[in-house]
Scaffold this motif. Structure first.
Motif, mmCIF file in Angstrom:
data_model
loop_
_atom_site.group_PDB
_atom_site.id
_atom_site.type_symbol
_atom_site.label_atom_id
_atom_site.label_comp_id
_atom_site.label_asym_id
_atom_site.label_seq_id
_atom_site.Cartn_x
_atom_site.Cartn_y
_atom_site.Cartn_z
ATOM 1 N N PHE A 83 0.829 -1.208 0.000
ATOM 2 C CA PHE A 83 0.000 0.000 0.000
ATOM 3 C C PHE A 83 0.864 1.259 0.000
ATOM 4 O O PHE A 83 0.590 2.221 -0.739
ATOM 5 N N LEU A 84 1.907 1.277 0.813
ATOM 6 C CA LEU A 84 2.781 2.447 0.866
ATOM 7 C C LEU A 84 3.438 2.699 -0.483
ATOM 8 O O LEU A 84 3.572 3.849 -0.930
ATOM 9 N N TYR A 85 3.856 1.634 -1.161
ATOM 10 C CA TYR A 85 4.443 1.803 -2.490
ATOM 11 C C TYR A 85 3.409 2.332 -3.491
ATOM 12 O O TYR A 85 3.735 3.114 -4.390
ATOM 13 N N GLN A 86 2.165 1.915 -3.351
ATOM 14 C CA GLN A 86 1.128 2.354 -4.287
ATOM 15 C C GLN A 86 0.648 3.772 -4.000
ATOM 16 O O GLN A 86 0.079 4.421 -4.875
ATOM 17 N N SER A 87 0.887 4.252 -2.804
ATOM 18 C CA SER A 87 0.470 5.604 -2.433
ATOM 19 C C SER A 87 1.391 6.648 -3.058
ATOM 20 O O SER A 87 2.582 6.415 -3.234
ATOM 21 N N ASP A 88 0.827 7.796 -3.389
ATOM 22 C CA ASP A 88 1.659 8.902 -3.874
ATOM 23 C C ASP A 88 1.917 9.937 -2.776
ATOM 24 O O ASP A 88 2.449 11.013 -3.036
ATOM 25 N N ASP A 89 1.565 9.588 -1.538
ATOM 26 C CA ASP A 89 1.740 10.508 -0.409
ATOM 27 C C ASP A 89 3.143 10.358 0.160
ATOM 28 O O ASP A 89 3.342 9.883 1.277
ATOM 29 N N LEU A 90 4.116 10.791 -0.642
ATOM 30 C CA LEU A 90 5.520 10.601 -0.275
ATOM 31 C C LEU A 90 5.865 11.297 1.036
ATOM 32 O O LEU A 90 6.633 10.762 1.851
ATOM 33 N N LEU A 91 5.323 12.469 1.256
ATOM 34 C CA LEU A 91 5.706 13.237 2.447
ATOM 35 C C LEU A 91 5.223 12.561 3.731
ATOM 36 O O LEU A 91 5.946 12.543 4.737
ATOM 37 N N THR A 92 4.034 11.989 3.714
ATOM 38 C CA THR A 92 3.565 11.279 4.906
ATOM 39 C C THR A 92 4.409 10.033 5.160
ATOM 40 O O THR A 92 4.806 9.756 6.298
ATOM 41 N N ILE A 93 4.713 9.294 4.104
ATOM 42 C CA ILE A 93 5.552 8.105 4.248
ATOM 43 C C ILE A 93 6.926 8.503 4.792
ATOM 44 O O ILE A 93 7.466 7.870 5.697
ATOM 45 N N GLY A 94 7.482 9.581 4.244
ATOM 46 C CA GLY A 94 8.774 10.059 4.713
ATOM 47 C C GLY A 94 8.735 10.521 6.150
ATOM 48 O O GLY A 94 9.670 10.273 6.923
ATOM 49 N N GLN A 95 7.653 11.181 6.524
ATOM 50 C CA GLN A 95 7.523 11.661 7.895
ATOM 51 C C GLN A 95 7.470 10.493 8.869
ATOM 52 O O GLN A 95 8.111 10.522 9.933
ATOM 53 N N LEU A 96 6.721 9.453 8.529
ATOM 54 C CA LEU A 96 6.649 8.276 9.390
ATOM 55 C C LEU A 96 8.025 7.622 9.531
ATOM 56 O O LEU A 96 8.436 7.243 10.631
ATOM 57 N N ALA A 97 8.739 7.494 8.404
ATOM 58 C CA ALA A 97 10.074 6.885 8.443
ATOM 59 C C ALA A 97 11.041 7.743 9.252
ATOM 60 O O ALA A 97 11.883 7.221 9.997
ATOM 61 N N ASN A 98 10.929 9.050 9.113
ATOM 62 C CA ASN A 98 11.792 9.955 9.869
ATOM 63 C C ASN A 98 11.547 9.799 11.366
ATOM 64 O O ASN A 98 12.498 9.784 12.161
ATOM 65 N N GLU A 99 10.289 9.656 11.754
ATOM 66 C CA GLU A 99 9.975 9.463 13.175
ATOM 67 C C GLU A 99 10.608 8.185 13.706
ATOM 68 O O GLU A 99 11.174 8.152 14.811
ATOM 69 N N VAL A 100 10.515 7.104 12.922
ATOM 70 C CA VAL A 100 11.108 5.828 13.339
ATOM 71 C C VAL A 100 12.624 5.968 13.471
ATOM 72 O O VAL A 100 13.227 5.523 14.450
ATOM 73 N N ASN A 101 13.247 6.604 12.482
ATOM 74 C CA ASN A 101 14.695 6.754 12.533
ATOM 75 C C ASN A 101 15.129 7.615 13.712
ATOM 76 O O ASN A 101 16.132 7.309 14.377
ATOM 77 N N LEU A 102 14.415 8.693 13.983
ATOM 78 C CA LEU A 102 14.781 9.549 15.115
ATOM 79 C C LEU A 102 14.659 8.788 16.435
ATOM 80 O O LEU A 102 15.465 8.990 17.345
ATOM 81 N N ARG A 103 13.677 7.905 16.539
ATOM 82 C CA ARG A 103 13.557 7.078 17.738
ATOM 83 C C ARG A 103 14.752 6.136 17.867
ATOM 84 O O ARG A 103 15.238 5.885 18.967
ATOM 85 N N LYS A 104 15.221 5.620 16.748
ATOM 86 C CA LYS A 104 16.306 4.646 16.775
ATOM 87 C C LYS A 104 17.684 5.297 16.914
ATOM 88 O O LYS A 104 18.546 4.806 17.641
#
Length: 366
Positions: free
Chosen positions: A32-53
């Protein structure tokens, strides 16, 4: 596989809730994430995970890429580095010839040799062992990162030794970790279609499992952007995630895009920057148990690698000196960067540059 999304906003919100609470994403979530064109939301979620790690720290290493031979028995459709024995441009270096190259380029503080090469069937296994041993004896303070899991399978075939015996022999000679290559896409459909004449999916994973059981911490890659399906990309990540659950042996995941056949290839022959950033971000979200996602500037280019640091990446590789495999296939990036350039790249993204060793021990925080 066909996924019908009736309310994409709701589905994205559900995935965001999973990410917020540290819940593992499914194959369907990844597609679903690959099919979505909402790149900024996907990036924001990934950024949150990385900042936690990892907080705002971004890692790099002072290293040098080495290539002992480009002769290879495999004829992978995506590779423009390999040569046949006797073909123009084919070479095989002795340790002494490699010393000449290293001594001409080595800098004080260099910490790692990153060795990639062909599967040369005209050489005995002892050649590869002796190359590692010679390097370790001459440069004892430099960590040797060498051989893909596919190369280990190749050495097993030509030597008659088991994977573990091959690994132990190389470790005794000075090997400290495996490179992540040879994985390409861990799908037999893909490997057959692309003529990947080397380790199967199961063999690649088994070599990594055996390496981890011997105490080696290793790397894992994915080569995307050709004929693979989105499902195959996500399944690749899940296979790595499942192995990591069992062994905790992977230090970093490196998604690399396929490069075109030559440097003059037009934009239609290159993976879209949109796909590159999305893949970095989805990798961070799917591969939740590997500490680092690498933005490999050789494939991404320096500016896109910089942006990727806000899309889940926490590593930009290293100095390299002179990369050959991706550039043989038309990469447009620099062949290497200096330590100062890497520091600038990371600081320019609003992150904290950290020089590391091979095993992510911090050497210096800038």
């Amino acid at each position: 596989m066909s996924i019908v999304i009736t309310n994409p906003d709701q589905r994205m919100a559900e995935i965001a809730e999973k990410v917020k609470h540290g819940e593992r994403l499914s194959l369907e979530d990844g597609v679903f994430l690959y099919q979505s064109d909402d790149l900024l939301t996907i990036g924001q979620l990934a950024n949150e995970v990385n900042l936690r790690k990892n907080g705002k720290k971004v890692y790099f290493i002072d290293n040098m890429s080495l290539y002992f031979t480009n002769v290879c028995e495999a004829h992978c459709a995506f590779c423009h580095f390999r040569r046949d024995e006797g073909e123009e441009g084919a070479y095989t270096l002795s340790p002494e010839e490699m010393f000449e190259y290293i001594d001409a380029h080595i800098q004080p503080g260099m910490r790692e040799f990153h060795i990639a090469q062909g599967h040369n069937p005209h050489l005995p296994f002892e050649y590869y062992v002796n190359c590692i041993r010679a390097l370790k004896e001459r440069y004892p303070d430099v960590t040797i990162k060498a051989h893909t899991a596919a190369e280990i399978e190749f050495y097993s075939r030509i030597s008659g030794l088991s994977y573990k015996q091959v690994l132990q022999t190389l470790m005794d000679a000075g090997l400290a970790t495996l490179t992540g290559g040879g994985a390409e896409i861990l799908s037999e459909r893909y490997r057959k279609k692309m003529g990947v004449g080397k380790a199967t999916t199961d063999q690649w994973l088994q070599v990594q499992r055996d390496a981890h059981s011997l105490g080696l911490k290793t790397h894992a890659t994915m080569l995307y952007g050709s004929i693979e399906t989105l499902e195959e990309r996500i399944q690749h990540m899940i296979l790595l995630r499942e192995l990591q659950d069992d062994t905790n042996g992977f230090m970093v995941f490196i998604p690399n895009s396929v490069q075109p056949a030559n440097v003059n290839a037009g934009i239609k022959r290159r993976v879209a920057a949109f796909d590159d950033l999305k893949t970095i971000a989805i990798s961070r979200l799917m591969v939740d148990n590997i500490q680092h996602i690498k933005a490999y500037f050789i494939n991404l280019g320096t500016q896109l690698a910089q942006i990727a640091l806000s899309f889940g990446a926490s590593d930009v590789h290293g100095t390299i000196v002179k990369e050959r495999i991706s550039h043989a296939a038309g990469a447009l990036s620099p062949e290497g960067l200096t330590r100062d350039e890497l520091v600038w790249l990371v600081k320019g993204a609003g992150r904290i540059p950290v020089e590391r060793d091979t095993f992510y021990n911090e050497i210096k925080v800038y």
